[in-house]
Design a protein around this motif. Structure first.
Motif, PDB file in Angstrom:
ATOM      1  N   HIS A 501       4.377  -4.262  -2.261  1.00  0.00           N
ATOM      2  CA  HIS A 501       3.508  -3.923  -1.941  1.00  0.00           C
ATOM      3  C   HIS A 501       1.609  -3.551  -2.452  1.00  0.00           C
ATOM      4  N   PRO A 502       1.059  -3.643  -1.697  1.00  0.00           N
ATOM      5  CA  PRO A 502      -0.466  -4.504  -2.714  1.00  0.00           C
ATOM      6  C   PRO A 502      -0.179  -3.170  -3.742  1.00  0.00           C
ATOM      7  N   ASP A 503      -1.027  -4.026  -5.069  1.00  0.00           N
ATOM      8  CA  ASP A 503      -1.134  -3.317  -6.192  1.00  0.00           C
ATOM      9  C   ASP A 503      -2.582  -4.068  -7.562  1.00  0.00           C
ATOM     10  N   MET A 507      -2.449  -7.438  -8.618  1.00  0.00           N
ATOM     11  CA  MET A 507      -2.158  -8.580  -7.761  1.00  0.00           C
ATOM     12  C   MET A 507      -3.082  -9.443  -9.306  1.00  0.00           C
ATOM     13  N   GLN A 532       2.683 -11.384   3.891  1.00  0.00           N
ATOM     14  CA  GLN A 532       2.238 -10.317   3.028  1.00  0.00           C
ATOM     15  C   GLN A 532       1.510 -10.858   1.660  1.00  0.00           C
ATOM     16  N   SER A 535      -1.946 -12.404   2.603  1.00  0.00           N
ATOM     17  CA  SER A 535      -2.600 -11.992   2.595  1.00  0.00           C
ATOM     18  C   SER A 535      -3.288 -10.937   1.801  1.00  0.00           C
ATOM     19  N   TRP A 536      -2.438 -10.162   0.593  1.00  0.00           N
ATOM     20  CA  TRP A 536      -2.661 -10.097  -0.485  1.00  0.00           C
ATOM     21  C   TRP A 536      -3.641 -10.688  -1.334  1.00  0.00           C
ATOM     22  N   CYS A 537      -3.263 -11.500  -1.907  1.00  0.00           N
ATOM     23  CA  CYS A 537      -3.947 -12.831  -2.752  1.00  0.00           C
ATOM     24  C   CYS A 537      -5.085 -13.807  -1.978  1.00  0.00           C
ATOM     25  N   GLN A 540      -7.356 -11.102  -2.955  1.00  0.00           N
ATOM     26  CA  GLN A 540      -8.624 -10.551  -3.827  1.00  0.00           C
ATOM     27  C   GLN A 540      -8.215 -11.675  -5.008  1.00  0.00           C
TER      28      GLN A 540
END
Length: 592
Positions: A501-503, A507, A532, A535-537, A540
């Motif tokens: 999960h994104p945190d 990150m 995933q 997209s998270w990178c 951030q």
């Protein structure tokens, strides 16, 4: 119209899963259910009266705590065999909390017990609303084992005074045990004789008629003896008049500040009751080949406790002994609970007079026998050889209940379960991976089954990454890299088990780790969860692709891409891998 009716029926069955078994009820089940209901009633009646005494309320309240909760669970529960009702552990908890607050006032004691029961029910409903049925796995079996053994010994020692005919002046278990020699001179011999007779009846029934309800026969025979011999003239304590007037529905007679003292104990009770109930429900569901829904079970337990409070009763839970009787008698559906509740209700409302002659000593014997079934010190001790960690958890809980009491012991058990979970998540196991002779990724465990890939360090972290273990992940990874004989050219991280999960903290750690490894000329590749992670990178601001953090679909592709990268460098080509080349590199892992 039919579609609307179907939706309503579907919603009703979702709210009351027990209706499904009645909707599809088979005529051939009825005989088995009726027989099981009478067997359950025969066990539940004496136990409920005994548990009422343990809780510190009128004997009849124990019967009231069976009737409505059993009916409610029959509709809202998802287990076909589970019987709810008064339970040794829940009654011990209620008594431990309520007795000092009531200060000898019986009406106040009763009202506090009802209030705590209602609070327990509301906690269960809140837990169900937030789908916290996973808490069934929260208190591990070793912790619950230590807790139940401690509660069992506490009850057995507490009932010794009723069996021997005196009253303890001390409140705590160890104080009572230490003062025991001084009470020997206070033994009431007529009461002791009554107790020994009750034990003899129980043993004879178990020996020659094991299928008969031994506890019920102990109570019936003891009551007849007490009535015929007029044992009250010999100062043998009897239950006494049980024709009670229910407290009116009004504001409690105690200060609201006292009620606040029940909030956290009620939460502890909800937790322990649910875990204990789920252990019983799951075991019988597995035996009979069906599944149960933990969230709906939480709701059913909550509604059952609120129903008990509204019927002026005390806390209930899943009763393993009565559930076992139900299953052994061939009970097929929750119709068993409805019929048993009806039988107990008729006795509670129409045949209360004989209950007054029940000797307290006989109830003490029934409680000791019921608590003895919770006692399993042999299995507890066997944990010492099988699992030292589990043994330590079980013994810590067990000793805590004995030393500091039931409520603090339960609180400690909950905290131990939390700490155990946090330890697993915060400091999980990890592995370095390599390839075996067939090209399959395996853990490097010191054997010759797999070898490290030259120049590549493959790492797996066996826990989801979040803010409280991100720094440990980074430290552990760098320690593992430093322990390698040669500094690797590439580090591949298995992203599937840890990047769940994104945190923001995770990150940020990943960005720092990428920069650190880049300064050391080590390429960092994340394998798995490609979409995933991309997209998270991007969110951030972490660069990805060639010249940045590399993200691949899986570990095998990451290895092949790195192999192609090294080959491109060796051939003097620009190490830029475009998509057509990537597709050509998706080969069977056995070719690696």
């Amino acid at each position: 119209m039919d579609e609307s009716k179907g939706v309503c029926v579907s919603r009703l069955l979702s709210l009351m899963p027990g209706l499904a078994s009645f909707k599809d009820y088979r005529k051939e089940w009825f005989k088995d259910d009726v027989r099981a209901a009478f067997s359950v009633s025969a066990v539940a009646l004496p136990v409920a009266i005994a548990y009422a005494q343990l809780t510190g309320v009128n004997a009849l309240v124990g019967l009231y705590s069976c009737v409505l909760p059993m009916m409610v669970y029959a509709l809202f529960g998802t287990s076909r065999q589970l019987i709810v009702g008064p339970d040794a552990a829940t009654c011990a908890v209620v008594a431990a909390v309520v007795t000092p607050l009531a200060a000898g006032d019986s009406i106040k004691h009763w009202q506090l017990a009802m209030t705590m029961t209602a609070m327990t029910g509301f906690w269960c409903l809140i837990a169900s609303r937030f789908k916290l049925g996973v808490l069934a796995d929260f208190l591990s079996k070793p912790i619950l084992m230590g807790l139940l053994n401690g509660v069992a010994i506490t009850i057995i020692v507490g009932q010794a005074s009723k069996i021997l005919g005196f009253s303890f002046d001390e409140r705590y278990l160890l104080d009572r045990i230490a003062a025991a020699p001084g009470y020997l001179s206070q033994i009431h011999w007529a009461t002791l004789a009554m107790s020994l007779g009750a034990v003899l009846i129980f043993l004879l029934v178990k020996r020659f008629r094991p299928t008969w309800p031994a506890a019920m026969l102990v109570i019936v025979v003891s009551t007849l003896v007490a009535w015929a011999a007029n044992l009250e003239q010999f100062d043998v304590a009897l239950v006494g008049d049980v024709s009670i007037n229910m407290p009116a529905f009004q504001m409690p007679a105690f200060d609201i500040g006292i009620a606040r003292e029940l909030v956290m104990p009620a939460l502890n009770l909800a937790m322990v009751s649910f875990v204990s109930m789920m252990l019983t429900a799951r075991s019988f569901a597995a035996k009979n080949g069906y599944d149960i829904d933990p969230d709906k079970e939480f709701r059913a337990l909550g509604i059952a406790n609120i129903a008990s409070a509204l019927s002026q009763g005390f806390a209930v839970s899943g009763a393993d002994s009565r559930t076992a009787v139900n299953d052994a008698s061939g009970g097929k559906t929750q119709l068993v609970s409805l019929i048993a509740a009806l039988i107990i209700g008729i006795i509670a409302w129409l045949f209360t007079a004989p209950l007054a002659f029940i000797p307290s000593a006989a109830l003490g014997v029934v409680l000791v026998v019921a608590s003895w079934s919770l006692l399993d010190l042999k299995t507890l001790w066997k944990l010492r050889k099988r699992d030292q960690r589990a043994f330590l958890l079980a013994m810590t809980t067990f000793v805590a209940v004995l030393l500091i009491g039931v409520i603090p012991g339960i609180t400690l058990a909950v905290l131990l379960g939390l700490f155990q979970f946090l330890q697993v998540v915060m400091r999980p196991s990890d592995q370095c991976l390599g390839l075996d002779a067939k090209g399959t990724l395996r853990s490097l465990d010191g054997s010759d089954k797999a070898v490290a890939v030259p120049g590549v360090f493959i790492y797996r972290f066996n826990s989801p990454l979040t803010y409280f273990n991100a720094s440990y992940f980074k430290r552990r990874l760098l320690e593992r890299i430093a322990a390698e004989p040669e500094t690797p050219e590439c580090v591949i991280i298995d992203a599937v088990p840890c990047f769940t999960h994104p945190d923001i903290s995770v990150m940020a750690m990943l960005s720092d780790l990428y920069a650190l490894l880049k300064r050391r000329h080590i390429r960092l590749i994340l394998a798995g969860r490609k979409r995933q992670l991309l997209s998270w990178c991007e969110a951030q601001g972490i660069p990805t692709g060639e010249g940045g953090l590399l993200i691949r679909s899986d570990l095998y592709l990451a290895l092949k891409m790195n192999q192609a990268y090294k080959q491109a460098l060796a051939d003097g080509q620009a190490p830029v891998l475009k998509r057509p080349v990537d597709l050509d590199l998706v080969l069977e892992h056995s070719h690696l």
